[in-house]
Design a protein around this motif. Structure first.
Motif, PDB file in Angstrom:
ATOM      1  N   SER A   1      68.094   5.703  67.370  1.00 33.38           N
ATOM      2  CA  SER A   1      68.912   6.793  66.848  1.00 33.38           C
ATOM      3  C   SER A   1      68.071   7.778  66.062  1.00 33.38           C
ATOM      4  N   GLY A   2      66.878   7.346  65.623  1.00 37.90           N
ATOM      5  CA  GLY A   2      66.023   8.206  64.823  1.00 37.90           C
ATOM      6  C   GLY A   2      66.559   8.400  63.413  1.00 37.90           C
ATOM      7  N   ARG A   3      67.517   7.578  63.027  1.00 35.64           N
ATOM      8  CA  ARG A   3      68.137   7.728  61.716  1.00 35.64           C
ATOM      9  C   ARG A   3      68.004   6.440  60.929  1.00 35.64           C
ATOM     10  N   PHE A   4      67.665   6.588  59.682  1.00 37.62           N
ATOM     11  CA  PHE A   4      67.638   5.432  58.793  1.00 37.62           C
ATOM     12  C   PHE A   4      69.004   5.238  58.157  1.00 37.62           C
ATOM     13  N   PHE A   5      69.639   6.350  57.771  1.00 41.24           N
ATOM     14  CA  PHE A   5      70.913   6.280  57.079  1.00 41.24           C
ATOM     15  C   PHE A   5      72.075   6.494  58.030  1.00 41.24           C
ATOM     16  N   GLY A   6      73.129   5.720  57.821  1.00 39.42           N
ATOM     17  CA  GLY A   6      74.394   5.951  58.496  1.00 39.42           C
ATOM     18  C   GLY A   6      75.142   7.052  57.765  1.00 39.42           C
ATOM     19  N   PHE A   7      76.315   7.397  58.272  1.00 38.93           N
ATOM     20  CA  PHE A   7      77.112   8.454  57.680  1.00 38.93           C
ATOM     21  C   PHE A   7      77.399   8.146  56.212  1.00 38.93           C
ATOM     22  N   GLY A   8      77.050   9.071  55.321  1.00 41.28           N
ATOM     23  CA  GLY A   8      77.330   8.949  53.898  1.00 41.28           C
ATOM     24  C   GLY A   8      76.358   8.083  53.117  1.00 41.28           C
ATOM     25  N   GLU A   9      75.398   7.467  53.792  1.00 39.88           N
ATOM     26  CA  GLU A   9      74.497   6.560  53.087  1.00 39.88           C
ATOM     27  C   GLU A   9      73.391   7.266  52.304  1.00 39.88           C
ATOM     28  N   ALA A  10      72.946   8.427  52.759  1.00 38.52           N
ATOM     29  CA  ALA A  10      71.878   9.135  52.037  1.00 38.52           C
ATOM     30  C   ALA A  10      72.339   9.475  50.627  1.00 38.52           C
ATOM     31  N   ARG A  11      73.567   9.897  50.496  1.00 33.61           N
ATOM     32  CA  ARG A  11      74.075  10.254  49.163  1.00 33.61           C
ATOM     33  C   ARG A  11      74.125   9.037  48.253  1.00 33.61           C
ATOM     34  N   LEU A  12      74.493   7.878  48.811  1.00 34.23           N
ATOM     35  CA  LEU A  12      74.551   6.657  48.007  1.00 34.23           C
ATOM     36  C   LEU A  12      73.157   6.193  47.600  1.00 34.23           C
ATOM     37  N   ALA A  13      72.208   6.321  48.514  1.00 32.11           N
ATOM     38  CA  ALA A  13      70.831   5.940  48.197  1.00 32.11           C
ATOM     39  C   ALA A  13      70.284   6.822  47.075  1.00 32.11           C
TER      40      ALA A  13
ATOM     41  N   PRO B   1      70.163  19.481  50.218  1.00 26.68           N
ATOM     42  CA  PRO B   1      71.597  19.734  50.420  1.00 26.68           C
ATOM     43  C   PRO B   1      72.469  18.575  49.903  1.00 26.68           C
ATOM     44  N   THR B   2      71.969  17.356  50.028  1.00 29.01           N
ATOM     45  CA  THR B   2      72.716  16.209  49.515  1.00 29.01           C
ATOM     46  C   THR B   2      72.804  16.272  47.999  1.00 29.01           C
ATOM     47  N   LEU B   3      71.717  16.654  47.342  1.00 31.98           N
ATOM     48  CA  LEU B   3      71.745  16.811  45.882  1.00 31.98           C
ATOM     49  C   LEU B   3      72.754  17.878  45.473  1.00 31.98           C
ATOM     50  N   GLN B   4      72.791  18.980  46.216  1.00 35.00           N
ATOM     51  CA  GLN B   4      73.755  20.038  45.904  1.00 35.00           C
ATOM     52  C   GLN B   4      75.187  19.534  46.083  1.00 35.00           C
ATOM     53  N   GLN B   5      75.418  18.794  47.149  1.00 37.43           N
ATOM     54  CA  GLN B   5      76.747  18.230  47.396  1.00 37.43           C
ATOM     55  C   GLN B   5      77.150  17.295  46.251  1.00 37.43           C
ATOM     56  N   LEU B   6      76.230  16.431  45.839  1.00 36.99           N
ATOM     57  CA  LEU B   6      76.519  15.492  44.745  1.00 36.99           C
ATOM     58  C   LEU B   6      76.788  16.226  43.439  1.00 36.99           C
ATOM     59  N   GLU B   7      76.085  17.322  43.234  1.00 36.16           N
ATOM     60  CA  GLU B   7      76.326  18.123  42.039  1.00 36.16           C
ATOM     61  C   GLU B   7      77.698  18.798  42.122  1.00 36.16           C
ATOM     62  N   ASP B   8      78.052  19.304  43.291  1.00 38.06           N
ATOM     63  CA  ASP B   8      79.377  19.913  43.490  1.00 38.06           C
ATOM     64  C   ASP B   8      80.488  18.900  43.257  1.00 38.06           C
ATOM     65  N   GLU B   9      80.225  17.642  43.612  1.00 41.34           N
ATOM     66  CA  GLU B   9      81.203  16.564  43.426  1.00 41.34           C
ATOM     67  C   GLU B   9      81.200  16.026  41.993  1.00 41.34           C
ATOM     68  N   LYS B  10      80.347  16.581  41.153  1.00 38.81           N
ATOM     69  CA  LYS B  10      80.236  16.166  39.740  1.00 38.81           C
ATOM     70  C   LYS B  10      79.717  14.740  39.591  1.00 38.81           C
ATOM     71  N   LEU B  11      78.957  14.255  40.580  1.00 37.27           N
ATOM     72  CA  LEU B  11      78.381  12.915  40.518  1.00 37.27           C
ATOM     73  C   LEU B  11      77.002  12.921  39.887  1.00 37.27           C
ATOM     74  N   LEU B  12      76.424  14.107  39.819  1.00 32.31           N
ATOM     75  CA  LEU B  12      75.165  14.290  39.100  1.00 32.31           C
ATOM     76  C   LEU B  12      75.136  15.699  38.544  1.00 32.31           C
ATOM     77  N   CYS B  13      74.215  15.904  37.639  1.00 26.42           N
ATOM     78  CA  CYS B  13      74.017  17.245  37.087  1.00 26.42           C
ATOM     79  C   CYS B  13      72.521  17.537  37.105  1.00 26.42           C
TER      80      CYS B  13
ATOM     81  N   TYR C   1      67.395  16.049  38.159  1.00 28.88           N
ATOM     82  CA  TYR C   1      68.743  15.560  38.448  1.00 28.88           C
ATOM     83  C   TYR C   1      69.027  14.300  37.644  1.00 28.88           C
ATOM     84  N   THR C   2      70.237  14.248  37.080  1.00 31.08           N
ATOM     85  CA  THR C   2      70.674  13.127  36.253  1.00 31.08           C
ATOM     86  C   THR C   2      72.048  12.674  36.714  1.00 31.08           C
TER      87      THR C   2
END
Length: 149
Positions: free
Chosen positions: A30-42, A78-90, A100-101
């Motif tokens: 698949s050429g992918r290490f992460f499944g759907f949504g896993e990069a954000r969790l990592a 882009p994942t960092l931006q998404q997490l920031e938009d979701e208020k999961l990090l700042c 990033y925190t």
């Protein structure tokens, strides 16, 4: 017997146990290490260890997989931006770079997804144990292994 069989991962159970033989996320085809949504969790789990810059996260993701997975800036930022938009990090700008925190909400997300995060890092450990030469052998054997089944 092969290395995966010796370690109790030689059966045809859940794809997680197939290691490098998987066609799904986490496998070479698949050429992918992460499944759907896993990069954000990592990324969230790495930030639990302390504040980090995007480049630090890219390097840590690579180290955790023994160098076999190389996160791209096109995935991480882009994942960092998404997490920031979701208020999961700042983030705050420090020396011209964003630091990033994890937020309280991010910590709660980690607790909710603990099982998935543990599975991600177990997979990374298995990939890292293979090493580049063994990994190349497995990928070369993959097409012939498929024709057997």
């Amino acid at each position: 017997m092969g290395r995966f069989h010796e370690e109790g991962r030689g059966g045809w159970g859940p794809w997680e146990d197939w290691g490098p033989f998987s066609q799904f996320a986490g496998g070479p085809r698949s050429g992918r290490f992460f499944g759907f949504g896993e990069a954000r969790l990592a990324i969230l789990s790495l930030l639990k260890e302390g504040p980090k810059h995007g480049y630090q996260l890219i390097k840590e993701l690579e180290q955790r997989s023994g160098g076999l997975y190389r996160a791209s800036a096109g995935t991480v930022y882009p994942t960092l931006q998404q997490l920031e938009d979701e208020k999961l990090l700042c983030s705050e700008v420090q020396d011209g770079r964003k630091l990033y925190t994890l937020t309280a909400e991010g910590l709660q997300e980690i607790e909710r997804e603990k099982e998935t995060i543990d599975r991600i890092w177990r997979r990374a450990e298995r990939w890292g144990r293979l090493g580049p030469l063994e990994w190349a052998r497995v990928v070369c054997l993959l097409p012939s292994a498929r024709s057997i089944g």
